[in-house]
Enzyme design. Structure first.
Site, PDB file in Angstrom:
ATOM      1  N   HIS A   4      28.557 -46.231  22.948  1.00 40.79           N
ATOM      2  CA  HIS A   4      27.338 -45.660  23.533  1.00 40.79           C
ATOM      3  C   HIS A   4      27.320 -45.898  25.048  1.00 40.79           C
ATOM      4  CE1 HIS A   4      25.400 -46.211  19.303  1.00 40.79           C
ATOM      5  NE2 HIS A   4      26.383 -45.305  19.318  1.00 40.79           N
ATOM      6  N   ASP A  50      29.055 -40.295  18.274  1.00 42.94           N
ATOM      7  CA  ASP A  50      27.638 -40.607  18.301  1.00 42.94           C
ATOM      8  C   ASP A  50      27.035 -39.910  19.508  1.00 42.94           C
ATOM      9  OD1 ASP A  50      28.121 -42.257  16.148  1.00 42.94           O
ATOM     10  OD2 ASP A  50      27.272 -44.066  17.071  1.00 42.94           O
ATOM     11  N   CYS A 100      17.735 -45.707  23.112  1.00 40.95           N
ATOM     12  CA  CYS A 100      18.313 -45.610  21.769  1.00 40.95           C
ATOM     13  C   CYS A 100      17.276 -45.204  20.726  1.00 40.95           C
ATOM     14  CB  CYS A 100      18.913 -46.951  21.350  1.00 40.95           C
ATOM     15  SG  CYS A 100      20.420 -47.407  22.215  1.00 40.95           S
TER      16      CYS A 100
END
EC number: 2.1.4.1
Length: 396
Positions: free
Chosen positions: A271, A222, A386
């Site tokens: 993350h 990611d 985000c």
């Protein structure tokens, strides 16, 4: 701060002269802001949910289960307001994705959301990179919601005579091998991962070994597991990012860029943008329960930086914003406070009820803090960092 008029569209604004971003804090000129409509709880195998999501909410993560409609509607209002503030107050060009019915995504198997573009896209210099998502429910997310945005960006760059490279993720043919050997009858207390899901962190990422929820059979990462510091990207291995994903990223980046891995101590790592928060060049806040100052200074890019741990633990202390009941944090911890977004080196956007954090930024660092409502977006899995992709940051 809430602005009520929405009149700005990408086509109504002048195009930026370049598509370029090499850090997280230079003056922002263009960005993508997500949409929350039709968001579903991610549907992944139980061992992945156990590894990454708050235990209280595990039952919510089942196929085709939508987030509560009122939370989604209010999240979209918060995202729309955020976009208006960026355009009307700061003159920033804002792109928005298409509205997608996520229940019909992935040939009817269901998707997740269009609210968190940082997970799937990042700009490194003049290269746009699409994530190789590990989660099956996120296959096609960028194509469905953001392909139009990417086309607009490429067209704008072409008209401006600027070079731009877009690296779309390779198509996955066949089944998702990332869970091979992990989809078994392991008991929840065993962590849901067998030995072949173990990936050594290696010399670049410490000496520990972690049982991740994915294996290393294909590239997976990611984009939110990486942050830019000039020509150095600092990232981490996690439950969604594996070594082959890091190798893929290194291969597609411009030759002048390097990727270094941070050894975090977060067993639920997914993350990096709630673990470190660069405020400006030379100044960074970090979560001391997930990474140490010693580990940060192991990286040359941070050797002469002022590195500050957040001086309180939001998980242990009652925060002011918790005095009234808000929507559940289905997918994240209170360390989401670090998921703020810088407009420039002196200006940062934080959730309006994070008053203690906002005052600390103002008093300790002299920041101008823009307080915006975002708790319902938080409920979907992220905050301002985000929910954005910074496309253009003016070089300092």
């Amino acid at each position: 701060m809430v602005l009520k008029k929405d009149t700005t569209t990408p086509s109504a604004m002048s195009s930026p002269t370049t598509i370029s971003a090499s850090n997280e804090y230079s003056p922002l000129r263009a960005l993508i802001i997500g949409r929350a409509a039709h968001s579903l709880f991610p549907s992944e195998p139980p061992h992945m949910i156990r590894a990454t999501m708050p235990t209280l909410h595990h039952p919510e993560f089942r196929p085709h289960h939508p987030f509560p409609a009122d939370i989604v509607a209010k999240a979209d209002q918060e995202l729309d307001n955020f976009a208006r503030v960026m355009t009307e107050r700061f003159g920033i060009k804002v792109y928005r994705p298409k509205e997608v019915d996520w229940a019909k995504a992935n040939e009817g198997r269901g998707g997740y959301t269009g609210a968190m573009p940082r997970d799937g896209l990042m700009v490194v210099g003049r290269t746009v990179v699409e994530a190789c998502f590990g989660w099956g429910c996120r296959r096609g997310e960028i194509e469905l919601a953001y392909s139009g945005v990417l086309e607009d960006i490429m067209e704008g760059a072409q008209k401006a005579g600027e070079s731009l490279r877009v690296c779309r993720a390779p198509k996955i043919v066949g089944g998702n091998t990332l869970y091979d050997g992990l989809l078994d009858d392991d008991k929840p207390e065993d962590g849901g991962a067998k030995q072949n899901g173990t990936i050594p962190r290696g010399s670049q990422n410490g000496n520990q070994t972690t049982h991740w929820a994915i294996n290393n059979t294909r590239p997976a990462f990611d984009c939110a597991d990486f942050m830019r510091f000039g020509t150095v990207l600092i990232g981490q291995l996690s439950h969604v990012t594996n070594p082959k994903g890091v190798d893929y990223l290194r291969a597609v980046l411009p030759a002048s860029y390097t990727v270094e891995l941070l050894n975090t101590t977060d067993d639920h790592a997914m993350h990096i943008d709630a673990t470190i928060l660069p405020l400006r060049h030379g100044m960074l806040i970090y979560c001391p329960s997930r990474v140490t100052e010693e580990e940060l200074r192991r990286h040359e890019v941070f050797r002469d930086w002022d590195l500050r741990p957040l001086p309180w633990n939001p998980e242990e202390e009652e925060e002011e914003e918790e005095k009234d009941e808000g929507p559940p944090r289905y997918m994240c911890s209170k360390w989401l406070v670090l998921n703020a977004m810088s407009v420039d080196e002196k200006t940062i956007v934080v959730e309006e009820r994070q008053e203690r954090f906002a005052r600390w930024l103002e008093e300790e660092f002299g920041m101008e803090v823009v307080r915006l409502p975002f708790r319902h977006v938080n409920s979907l899995g992220g905050s301002f960092h985000c929910a954005t992709v910074d496309l253009v940051r003016k070089e300092l």
